[in-house]
Motif scaffolding. Structure first.
Motif, short mmCIF file in Angstrom:
data_model
loop_
_atom_site.label_atom_id
_atom_site.label_comp_id
_atom_site.label_asym_id
_atom_site.label_seq_id
_atom_site.Cartn_x
_atom_site.Cartn_y
_atom_site.Cartn_z
N SER A 1 8.87 29.89 43.35
CA SER A 1 8.23 30.21 42.09
C SER A 1 8.37 31.70 41.81
O SER A 1 8.31 32.53 42.72
N ASP B 1 9.68 23.22 47.82
CA ASP B 1 10.75 23.25 46.83
C ASP B 1 11.91 24.07 47.37
O ASP B 1 11.72 24.99 48.16
N GLU C 1 3.87 20.53 49.99
CA GLU C 1 4.85 20.29 48.95
C GLU C 1 5.83 21.46 48.94
O GLU C 1 5.44 22.60 48.71
N ARG D 1 5.19 24.97 47.30
CA ARG D 1 4.90 24.95 45.87
C ARG D 1 3.55 25.62 45.61
O ARG D 1 2.59 25.41 46.36
#
Length: 260
Positions: A169, A165, A163, A107
């Motif tokens: 992004s 995902d 972290e 992240r």
């Protein structure tokens, strides 16, 4: 696989499968299962069949798992889980069923003025099993940088502090890998083989010594019998299967990780 490694695995497993860890510490956790996870691991098909047939309100179970009982007070009750336990084996199998390969992205911040660069890593978790008349299993987590070839032992632990995902992004720039994943996997396979070769294999010599003692007893029992009965060969074969030292290496899961 040590209690902390089991604990870290459980945290990551439930987090990635959207199961909330309600409370706990580094020695236990209470997890609120989702409907899907309850169906997969709690073995209550009749309950779910009833709920679905009656349009009832689902009530997925909470599960308390203890990874190090020696560090907890008697007031905490739950299911003790350790490497080799049926529950952990079930979660390993569930991981395989859900997909042993993932692709995750670190992240990045919301700073619109920057465009973070993410580097590709291949991470693989290996299970090494040692067999004789006694059994031991170890988990090794290796990661390789697909740009530089750098290899990290304990890669899972390095992921635990980041972290991640499932979706990248839009601002992140992904570096293309130089080392192809299949070639990188060959390198990691060679590393895990080297780790195993460099370990102390005294356990195999000890198993062989126990084998020879039991073989001597068997031979003494049938001493003087020229035409040995079929049961002699069966017992001899059973000893070989029991005491022969074997090592098996399996990939539990792995994935491609883009990180800063």
């Amino acid at each position: 696989m040590y209690p902390q490694q089991v604990h870290d695995y459980l945290q990551k497993f439930f987090k990635e499968n959207n199961c909330e860890i309600v409370h706990g510490n580094e020695h236990y956790m209470t997890v609120q299962l989702t409907v899907d996870m309850d169906k997969k691991i709690m073995n209550r098909p009749f309950y779910w069949q009833y709920i679905e047939n009656t349009n009832g309100v689902p009530d997925p179970a909470q599960l308390t798992l203890i990874t190090d009982q020696t560090k907890l007070g008697k007031n905490i009750k739950g299911e003790v889980i350790h490497f080799g336990s049926p529950r952990l084996s079930q979660l390993f199998q569930t991981t395989n069923e859900l997909g042993s390969y993932v692709q995750m992205y670190e992240r990045v911040s919301n700073n619109l003025e920057t465009r973070p660069i993410l580097t590709p890593w291949l991470g693989v978790n290996y299970k090494v099993s040692y067999y004789c008349d006694r059994t031991k299993e170890m988990l090794h987590s290796l990661g390789i940088n697909l740009m530089t070839g750098e290899i990290i032992n304990g890669f899972h632990e390095s992921l635990a502090v980041k972290e991640l995902d499932a979706q990248k992004s839009e601002r992140a720039f992904l570096l293309p890998y130089i080392i192809k994943p299949l070639r990188a996997l060959d390198r990691l396979d060679a590393v895990i083989e080297s780790i195993v070769q460099q370990e102390d294999h005294g356990w195999a010599d000890e198993a062989k010594s126990r084998w020879q003692k039991d073989q001597a007893i068997l031979e003494h029992f049938y001493e003087g019998i020229e035409d040995k009965p079929e049961c002699y060969e069966m017992e001899k074969k059973a000893m070989e299967e029991q005491y022969e030292a074997r090592i098996k290496m399996d990939i539990v899961n792995g994935g491609l990780f883009y990180m800063k």
